[in-house]
Design an enzyme around this catalytic site. Sequence first.
Site, mmCIF file in Angstrom:
data_model
loop_
_atom_site.group_PDB
_atom_site.id
_atom_site.type_symbol
_atom_site.label_atom_id
_atom_site.label_comp_id
_atom_site.label_asym_id
_atom_site.label_seq_id
_atom_site.Cartn_x
_atom_site.Cartn_y
_atom_site.Cartn_z
ATOM 1 N N LYS A 235 -10.588 -9.630 -3.691
ATOM 2 C CA LYS A 235 -11.271 -8.481 -3.079
ATOM 3 C C LYS A 235 -12.073 -7.749 -4.151
ATOM 4 O O LYS A 235 -11.506 -7.318 -5.162
ATOM 5 C CB LYS A 235 -10.213 -7.545 -2.465
ATOM 6 C CG LYS A 235 -10.781 -6.232 -1.975
ATOM 7 C CD LYS A 235 -9.718 -5.319 -1.380
ATOM 8 C CE LYS A 235 -10.270 -3.950 -1.089
ATOM 9 N NZ LYS A 235 -9.240 -2.968 -0.714
ATOM 10 N N THR B 211 -4.698 2.426 -0.255
ATOM 11 C CA THR B 211 -4.074 3.000 -1.448
ATOM 12 C C THR B 211 -2.541 3.040 -1.405
ATOM 13 O O THR B 211 -1.912 3.395 -2.393
ATOM 14 C CB THR B 211 -4.551 4.448 -1.629
ATOM 15 O OG1 THR B 211 -4.411 5.121 -0.377
ATOM 16 C CG2 THR B 211 -5.991 4.497 -2.080
HETATM 17 C C1 FAD Z 1 -1.960 0.688 10.159
HETATM 18 C C2 FAD Z 1 -1.578 0.559 8.714
HETATM 19 C C3 FAD Z 1 -2.387 -0.159 7.842
HETATM 20 C C4 FAD Z 1 -2.060 -0.247 6.488
HETATM 21 N N1 FAD Z 1 -2.895 -0.912 5.619
HETATM 22 C C5 FAD Z 1 -2.625 -0.883 4.299
HETATM 23 C C6 FAD Z 1 -3.467 -1.529 3.358
HETATM 24 O O1 FAD Z 1 -4.443 -2.185 3.709
HETATM 25 N N2 FAD Z 1 -3.156 -1.435 2.047
HETATM 26 C C7 FAD Z 1 -2.063 -0.747 1.607
HETATM 27 O O2 FAD Z 1 -1.862 -0.637 0.402
HETATM 28 N N3 FAD Z 1 -1.212 -0.196 2.479
HETATM 29 C C8 FAD Z 1 -1.462 -0.238 3.799
HETATM 30 N N4 FAD Z 1 -0.589 0.332 4.672
HETATM 31 C C9 FAD Z 1 0.674 0.856 4.164
HETATM 32 C C10 FAD Z 1 1.628 -0.317 3.886
HETATM 33 O O3 FAD Z 1 1.838 -1.028 5.081
HETATM 34 C C11 FAD Z 1 2.956 0.181 3.345
HETATM 35 O O4 FAD Z 1 2.758 1.079 2.294
HETATM 36 C C12 FAD Z 1 3.767 -0.978 2.805
HETATM 37 O O5 FAD Z 1 3.853 -2.005 3.735
HETATM 38 C C13 FAD Z 1 5.145 -0.519 2.436
HETATM 39 O O6 FAD Z 1 5.913 -0.272 3.602
HETATM 40 P P1 FAD Z 1 7.399 0.148 3.383
HETATM 41 O O7 FAD Z 1 8.075 -0.893 2.571
HETATM 42 O O8 FAD Z 1 7.430 1.548 2.907
HETATM 43 O O9 FAD Z 1 8.016 0.178 4.876
HETATM 44 P P2 FAD Z 1 8.459 -1.016 5.867
HETATM 45 O O10 FAD Z 1 7.641 -2.229 5.729
HETATM 46 O O11 FAD Z 1 8.557 -0.373 7.216
HETATM 47 O O12 FAD Z 1 9.928 -1.394 5.392
HETATM 48 C C14 FAD Z 1 11.048 -0.630 5.742
HETATM 49 C C15 FAD Z 1 12.296 -1.393 5.366
HETATM 50 O O13 FAD Z 1 13.425 -0.570 5.605
HETATM 51 C C16 FAD Z 1 14.387 -1.315 6.315
HETATM 52 N N5 FAD Z 1 15.208 -0.395 7.109
HETATM 53 C C17 FAD Z 1 14.791 0.645 7.845
HETATM 54 N N6 FAD Z 1 15.851 1.247 8.442
HETATM 55 C C18 FAD Z 1 16.948 0.581 8.014
HETATM 56 C C19 FAD Z 1 18.335 0.704 8.278
HETATM 57 N N7 FAD Z 1 18.837 1.634 9.098
HETATM 58 N N8 FAD Z 1 19.159 -0.164 7.693
HETATM 59 C C20 FAD Z 1 18.710 -1.139 6.855
HETATM 60 N N9 FAD Z 1 17.402 -1.304 6.568
HETATM 61 C C21 FAD Z 1 16.539 -0.469 7.162
HETATM 62 C C22 FAD Z 1 13.565 -2.272 7.176
HETATM 63 O O14 FAD Z 1 14.336 -3.362 7.616
HETATM 64 C C23 FAD Z 1 12.501 -2.673 6.179
HETATM 65 O O15 FAD Z 1 13.017 -3.690 5.342
HETATM 66 C C24 FAD Z 1 -0.880 0.384 6.021
HETATM 67 C C25 FAD Z 1 -0.042 1.058 6.909
HETATM 68 C C26 FAD Z 1 -0.385 1.163 8.248
HETATM 69 C C27 FAD Z 1 0.519 1.910 9.183
#
Ligand code: FAD
Length: 499
Positions: free
Chosen positions: A78, A338
Site C-alpha cells: 500500500k 490508523t
Molecule cells: C468498520 C471498521 C473498519 C476498520 N478498518 C480498519 C483499517 O482499515 N485499518 C485499521 O488499522 N483498523 C481498522 N479497524 C479497526 C480494527 O479492526 C481493529 O483495531 C483491530 O481489528 C483490532 O481489534 P481488536 O483486537 O481490538 O478487537 P476484536 O477483533 O473484536 O477482538 C476481540 C477479542 O476479544 C475476545 N473476547 C471478547 N469478549 C470475550 C470474552 N468474554 N471472553 C473471552 N474472549 C473474549 C474475542 O474473542 C476476540 O478474540 C476497523 C474497524 C471497523 C469497525
Amino acid sequence: MNTPRKRVVVAGGGTAGWLAATALVRQLSGLIDVTLVESEEIGTVGVGESTIPTIRTFHEFIGVQENDFVRATHATFKLGIGFENWDRLGDHYFHPFGSVGRSTFVADFQHFWLEGRKAGFGGDYGDYSLEQQAAMAGRFGASGDNSLGYAYHLDASAYARFLRGVAEGAGARRVEGRIASVEQDGESGDITALVLASGERIEGDLFIDCTGFRGLLIEQTLKTGFEDWSHWLPTDSAFAVQSEATGDPVPYTRAIAHGEGWRWRIPLQHRVGNGIVYDSNFLSDGEARDRLLQSLDGPPLFEPRLLRFTAGMRKRVWNRNCLSLGLASGFVEPLESTSIHLVMVAVTWLIQNFPFGPDNTAVADWFNARSRHEWEHVRDFIVLHYAMTHRDDTAFWRERAAAAIPDSLAARIQLFREAAIAYQSQDDLFRVDSWVAVLIGQGVWPERHHQLPAMLPKPQLQAALNDLRRNIVGAVERMPSHAARLAQIADETREREVL
Ligand SMILES: Cc1cc2nc3c(=O)[nH]c(=O)nc-3n(C[C@H](O)[C@H](O)[C@H](O)COP(=O)(O)OP(=O)(O)OC[C@H]3O[C@@H](n4cnc5c(N)ncnc54)[C@H](O)[C@@H]3O)c2cc1C
C-alpha cells in the site's frame, strides 16, 4: 534483589491481543509471563485490513520477516490512499506515504511548489510524490536509490493467526474460553483475576483489555467512561464484505465518498475487502447494504456483516492495573486506517515503560496524557476530510461542511490558509506532507507562502521542479509491476521452503 516475574494477562485474541502478546514475549520474556485468553465462540471483529507504514518498524521490533508475513496474510503493498468524491463529486486526490518533493532547512517543499504554481509551471502536488506516481502506475519495488514509503493490506483473520504462531513460539500461553467474570481487589479496586465460564481463574499483575468494543475490563468492570467524538465524526455504522478479485491488486486503498459516508476497497492477493461506512441518521441499513453490493467489482464471498461504532476514546486508556488496546480503548474512524497503528504505538510505549513497581500511578498518568495527544491528533486529521468538503449535494455533506470542528484543527487549517504552514510535533503521527496533501486535496488553498522561493530566478525554480518530476518518472519506469513483485515474493518463499 530480583523482582518477581510480572504476570501479564491479555484478554482477547483479535489483532490487538495478539500484537500485544507477540511484542511482549519477544521483548520482555525474561521478565514477564504472558497469558492470552480468547474465545473462538465470540470471534473477532474481522475487519482492519489496511495499515500505515509504521507497521514495518513494528514488525522489525518484533522480528517478523516481510516475506513470511506477506505470504501468511495474503498481503499486498500500500503506497497511500486514493480519495474519490471527497471535496466535490467527481474529484480525486491522493494521500501518499513517503515524502513529497524536497524541503530545505528554511522552507518546506509546499512553498516551492506553490511558487511554481503561481508562475504557471508547478503542476500537481502529487507529481512530486514517488509513491503516488508508482501507485497510479500500478508499480511497486526498489528502483535504484529510491526507497518507497509503504504499508500493507492484509487479511485480518490470517494476521491474528500468524501473530499467534509467533507469540506461542516465543513462549506466550494461550487459554481458550469465555471470560465470565472479572475479580477485583476489595480495597484497591485493581483487577486480580479473570474467571472463565469453565471456572478456571487466570490471575495476573497487569491486565491488557483487548476484548474489542465491549471493553470487558476497562469499561464493564472498571467503569472508566468514554469520551464521545461523534459530534465531530458522526458515521456510526459499516457493512463489510469480501469479494472475488477481478484483476491485479492496486497498491493503494480506495476511499470513495458517497452521499452519506464513504466506501473502502482494499485489494488483497486472493480477494478484495469492501466496506461501506455511513451515518445511520441519514442512510438506512438496507440502503447502505444495497449500495455496497451494487458497487462490488466481483461476486461477494459471503453476506455483508453489519458493524456499529461510536467515534471516541476511553477517558483513560490505562486505568488501575488495566491497559486497554484496540477497539477496547476506542475507535476514531476507519478512514486513514490508523487503529492498528494506535495498538502498535501503545504496545511499544508499554514495553519501553513497563510498570515493574507496586505503584504505577505516575506511569499510567503519563501514558494516558501521551495517548490522548496521539488520539486527538489522529482525530483532527480525519475530521479534516469531512469538514473541508465543498460537497452540498446531500444533507449529510451539508451538515459536515457546516459543523463545528475541534479548536486544534481549526488552528491548523487557519495556519495553512494564512501562510501555507503545516507542522508535525513530537508524537504526531501525520507528517507535514500528509497534512499538505489532504488540505490541498480538500481544496484549502493558502493565501500566502514563504517568500524564499520567490527569490530564485524563475528558470532555476522551474528546472529544479522539472528535475524532481523527471527523476520520479524514471524511477517509476524502472519498478516492477505490483503483481510482478508479489509473484517474486511468492517464488522466493517457495524456493526457501524447498532448500
Ligand atoms: C468498520 C471498521 C473498519 C476498520 N478498518 C480498519 C483499517 O482499515 N485499518 C485499521 O488499522 N483498523 C481498522 N479497524 C479497526 C480494527 O479492526 C481493529 O483495531 C483491530 O481489528 C483490532 O481489534 P481488536 O483486537 O481490538 O478487537 P476484536 O477483533 O473484536 O477482538 C476481540 C477479542 O476479544 C475476545 N473476547 C471478547 N469478549 C470475550 C470474552 N468474554 N471472553 C473471552 N474472549 C473474549 C474475542 O474473542 C476476540 O478474540 C476497523 C474497524 C471497523 C469497525
